[in-house]
Motif scaffolding. Structure first.
Motif, short mmCIF file in Angstrom:
data_model
loop_
_atom_site.label_atom_id
_atom_site.label_comp_id
_atom_site.label_asym_id
_atom_site.label_seq_id
_atom_site.Cartn_x
_atom_site.Cartn_y
_atom_site.Cartn_z
N GLY A 48 -5.71 -21.25 15.23
CA GLY A 48 -5.92 -20.68 16.55
C GLY A 48 -4.77 -19.83 17.04
N GLU A 49 -3.62 -19.88 16.35
CA GLU A 49 -2.49 -19.07 16.77
C GLU A 49 -2.43 -17.78 15.93
OE1 GLU A 49 1.03 -21.42 16.71
OE2 GLU A 49 0.30 -22.84 18.24
N MET A 50 -1.32 -17.05 16.04
CA MET A 50 -1.18 -15.74 15.41
C MET A 50 -0.22 -15.79 14.22
SD MET A 50 0.17 -12.14 17.06
CE MET A 50 -1.25 -11.99 18.15
N ALA A 51 -0.61 -15.09 13.14
CA ALA A 51 0.24 -14.97 11.96
C ALA A 51 0.71 -13.53 11.82
CB ALA A 51 -0.52 -15.40 10.71
N ILE A 52 1.96 -13.35 11.39
CA ILE A 52 2.55 -12.02 11.16
C ILE A 52 2.83 -11.86 9.68
CG2 ILE A 52 4.45 -10.46 11.69
CD1 ILE A 52 2.68 -10.96 14.07
N ILE A 53 2.27 -10.80 9.10
CA ILE A 53 2.50 -10.49 7.68
C ILE A 53 3.33 -9.21 7.62
CG2 ILE A 53 1.43 -10.09 5.43
CD1 ILE A 53 -1.15 -11.32 6.63
N SER A 54 4.45 -9.27 6.88
CA SER A 54 5.36 -8.12 6.80
C SER A 54 5.58 -7.73 5.35
CB SER A 54 6.70 -8.47 7.47
OG SER A 54 7.62 -7.42 7.31
N CYS A 55 5.27 -6.45 5.02
CA CYS A 55 5.54 -5.89 3.70
C CYS A 55 6.73 -4.92 3.85
CB CYS A 55 4.32 -5.14 3.15
SG CYS A 55 2.83 -6.17 3.02
N ARG A 56 7.86 -5.22 3.18
CA ARG A 56 9.07 -4.42 3.36
C ARG A 56 9.52 -3.81 2.03
NH1 ARG A 56 9.64 -9.25 5.66
NH2 ARG A 56 11.14 -9.96 4.08
N VAL A 57 9.99 -2.57 2.14
CA VAL A 57 10.47 -1.84 0.96
C VAL A 57 11.95 -1.56 1.16
CG1 VAL A 57 10.19 0.21 -0.48
CG2 VAL A 57 8.20 -0.81 0.64
N LYS A 58 12.76 -1.87 0.17
CA LYS A 58 14.20 -1.64 0.30
C LYS A 58 14.53 -0.15 0.13
CE LYS A 58 15.58 -6.24 -1.31
NZ LYS A 58 16.35 -7.00 -2.35
N ASP A 59 14.08 0.44 -0.94
CA ASP A 59 14.35 1.86 -1.22
C ASP A 59 13.03 2.55 -1.53
OD1 ASP A 59 17.21 1.58 -1.02
OD2 ASP A 59 17.14 0.57 -2.98
N ASN A 60 12.42 3.11 -0.50
CA ASN A 60 11.11 3.73 -0.68
C ASN A 60 11.27 5.20 -1.09
OD1 ASN A 60 8.42 4.28 -0.72
ND2 ASN A 60 8.04 3.86 1.46
N ASP A 61 10.48 5.59 -2.06
CA ASP A 61 10.49 6.99 -2.54
C ASP A 61 9.20 7.71 -2.13
OD1 ASP A 61 8.77 5.55 -4.05
OD2 ASP A 61 9.54 6.20 -6.00
N ASP A 62 8.81 7.43 -0.86
CA ASP A 62 7.59 7.98 -0.27
C ASP A 62 6.33 7.44 -0.92
OD1 ASP A 62 9.07 9.51 1.49
OD2 ASP A 62 9.19 11.21 0.10
N SER A 63 6.44 6.27 -1.53
CA SER A 63 5.25 5.64 -2.10
C SER A 63 4.44 5.00 -0.99
CB SER A 63 5.63 4.58 -3.15
OG SER A 63 6.35 5.17 -4.21
N VAL A 64 3.14 4.86 -1.23
CA VAL A 64 2.21 4.34 -0.23
C VAL A 64 2.26 2.80 -0.24
CG1 VAL A 64 -0.19 4.23 0.50
CG2 VAL A 64 0.74 6.35 -0.46
N ILE A 65 2.25 2.18 0.98
CA ILE A 65 2.22 0.72 1.14
C ILE A 65 0.85 0.33 1.68
CG2 ILE A 65 3.29 -1.29 2.21
CD1 ILE A 65 5.75 0.39 2.72
N GLN A 66 0.28 -0.71 1.10
CA GLN A 66 -0.97 -1.22 1.64
C GLN A 66 -0.97 -2.74 1.57
OE1 GLN A 66 -4.57 -0.14 -0.35
NE2 GLN A 66 -3.91 -0.89 -2.35
N LEU A 67 -1.84 -3.34 2.41
CA LEU A 67 -1.95 -4.79 2.50
C LEU A 67 -3.37 -5.20 2.14
CD1 LEU A 67 -0.79 -7.59 3.33
CD2 LEU A 67 -1.54 -7.08 5.67
N VAL A 88 -1.64 -9.80 -0.38
CA VAL A 88 -0.91 -8.96 -1.34
C VAL A 88 -0.33 -7.75 -0.63
CG1 VAL A 88 -1.03 -7.68 -3.51
CG2 VAL A 88 -2.50 -9.70 -3.16
N CYS A 89 0.97 -7.57 -0.80
CA CYS A 89 1.64 -6.33 -0.38
C CYS A 89 1.75 -5.46 -1.65
CB CYS A 89 3.02 -6.60 0.19
SG CYS A 89 3.02 -7.44 1.78
N GLN A 90 1.23 -4.26 -1.57
CA GLN A 90 1.18 -3.39 -2.76
C GLN A 90 1.87 -2.07 -2.48
OE1 GLN A 90 -2.68 -1.78 -4.46
NE2 GLN A 90 -2.31 -3.52 -5.85
N LEU A 91 2.68 -1.65 -3.42
CA LEU A 91 3.43 -0.39 -3.32
C LEU A 91 3.03 0.49 -4.49
CD1 LEU A 91 5.67 1.22 -1.87
CD2 LEU A 91 7.31 0.13 -3.43
N TYR A 92 2.54 1.72 -4.14
CA TYR A 92 2.05 2.61 -5.19
C TYR A 92 3.21 3.33 -5.86
CZ TYR A 92 -2.78 1.82 -3.96
OH TYR A 92 -4.00 1.24 -3.77
N THR A 93 3.71 2.69 -6.88
CA THR A 93 4.70 3.32 -7.76
C THR A 93 4.11 3.36 -9.15
OG1 THR A 93 5.74 1.18 -8.17
CG2 THR A 93 6.64 2.52 -6.35
#
Length: 443
Positions: free
Chosen positions: A46-65, A112-117
């Motif tokens: 019944g409460e709220m969940a926070i999902i965070s996908c973080r990139v340390k050094d991004n090279d303009d790649s796409v992030i999706q959840l 799943v946090c996915q980074l298009y590299t």
């Protein structure tokens, strides 16, 4: 125009999905890199969940959840999934943060946090849904009214929780061990029952028994029940009068105090191995006897009872002789004065004389009570002392009489061997030859 925009969005999504499929086909297993980071989440139903996908050094790649079914929730800042509970909290080159409100058990799983590299990178966030148990319930296994010395049993139940709860028991400020039982229900919930068994005493009356439920979804979750314990009466005899020795001719008043649960309704006085004196007055818990004499000696018992049991207390009565007084003579000798003073010290001065207070529940000066002095014993001791003093005076008188003074003359030297007085005079040293020298003249 609206249809054209929708068609363009669908085309873009299709291309991205196709690209993702191609990348997935190129890499049979996802490569987990420290470049992409996420966190596991525990959330109460019944409460709220926070999902965070973080990139340390991004090279303009796409992030999706993606959800546990690998459906795209967010692609960059767009939400293809039609579930309004998912909302974008933050989107940048280095983070994609999404909130999920009103979490239910069906939302639990691996996101799943996915980074298009090349090859694509994935990181996983496990969402665990916590379901608190229902209100704990304490149920007595037997009647709610308990009797001292009996064993009682209580159960406490925490229903439908995830994960299983832990139950602890407290009686007052003391923790007691219980016997838990965990059951997994059809809806993948856990029901925990703990059974507590202990023996009650009269000190437990009014004491709370607390069932404490420990669960990560709740704090200070507990139920309590106050014990109601019945116990036998506590009986105590109090001496109202006299405060000292019980003597002939005096009165005796005893009070019986009885307290129990339930309160005893009747208190009885009896005399052990005999009958209570016929003229004794019994009023409730009070016993009154006038004009004591030694025939009343014995053990008097106060008996009180209730529905739990019966208790009693005893008082041992011992009647002493009536107090006597010795008149002080007008012309007392030293010896008689000494006797009178001794008697006054023993009877008339309680501050300096040995204590004569009886022990509790016993009017005798015996075991458990200060020792008293018997007058006959005192008289005997005094008589012995007086006799010894008289003997000593006689011996001293004779001694001084025999040693008043001694001096020697030469008038009868040699008289020791004479047969009679005349011979002694004749045989005395010098005889009459020195008679002139020993003439005495009287004027």
């Amino acid at each position: 125009m609206a249809n054209t925009g929708s068609g363009s969005l669908a085309t873009i999504l299709f291309l991205f999905m196709l690209q993702a499929a191609l990348h997935k086909g190129a890499a049979q297993e996802p490569v987990v890199s420290q470049n992409l980071v996420t966190d596991n989440v525990s959330v109460v139903e019944g409460e709220m969940a926070i999902i965070s996908c973080r990139v340390k050094d991004n090279d303009d790649s796409v992030i999706q959840l993606l959800n546990p079914n690998r459906q795209t929730i967010y692609f960059r800042d767009m939400r293809p999934l039609k579930d309004a509970r998912f909302q974008l909290v933050n989107f940048s080159d280095n983070e994609l943060r999404v909130s999920l409100s009103n979490v239910s058990l069906s939302d639990e799983g691996r996101y799943v946090c996915q980074l298009y590299t090349d090859p694509p990178q994935e990181a996983y966030a496990d969402i665990t849904v916590l379901i608190p148990p229902g209100n704990p319930i304490i149920e007595p296994a037997r009647d709610e009214v308990l009797s001292e010395g009996n064993e009682t049993e209580m159960t406490c139940t925490a229903m439908s929780s995830k994960p299983a709860a832990t139950i602890r028991w407290m009686k007052g400020d003391k923790e007691l061990p219980g016997k838990p039982k965990v059951e997994l229900t059809y809806d993948k919930m856990y029901t925990v029952t703990s059974r507590l068994t202990f023996t009650v005493s009269r000190e437990d009356d009014g004491v709370p028994v607390v069932c404490i439920v420990d669960h990560p979804a709740v704090k200070d979750f507990q139920a309590q029940k106050y014990l109601e314990v019945q116990y036998k009466p506590e009986v105590k005899i109090v001496v109202e009068f006299p405060q000292g020795l019980t003597r002939e001719g005096e009165n005796l008043e005893l009070t019986c105090q009885a307290k129990g649960k339930p309160q005893p309704q009747q208190v009885n006085w009896v005399k052990v191995d005999d009958d209570v004196p016929s003229h004794a007055v019994i009023t409730g818990g009070d016993l009154y006897i006038e004009n004591l004499n030694k025939s009343y000696n014995g053990t008097y018992r106060c008996v009180a009872s209730n529905s739990v049991g019966e208790s009693f207390d005893d008082y041992i009565l011992y009647v002493y002789d009536a107090p006597t007084t010795t008149p002080i003579p007008t012309t007392a000798t030293t010896t008689s004065t000494t006797i009178t003073t001794t008697m006054s010290y023993l009877e008339g001065n309680p501050d300096t004389a040995p204590s004569t207070e009886p022990a509790a529940h016993d009017s005798r000066a015996g075991e458990g009570a200060p020792r008293t002095v018997d007058h006959a014993v005192i008289g005997g001791v005094v008589a012995v002392v007086v006799f010894a003093m008289l003997c000593l005076l006689i011996v001293l008188g004779r001694y001084f009489a025999r040693h008043k003074g001694t001096y020697f003359t030469h008038e009868a030297k040699g008289a020791d061997d004479a047969a009679d007085a005349d011979t002694a005079i004749i045989n005395a040293e010098g005889g009459h030859t020195n008679s002139d020298e020993k003439k005495e003249y009287y004027i």
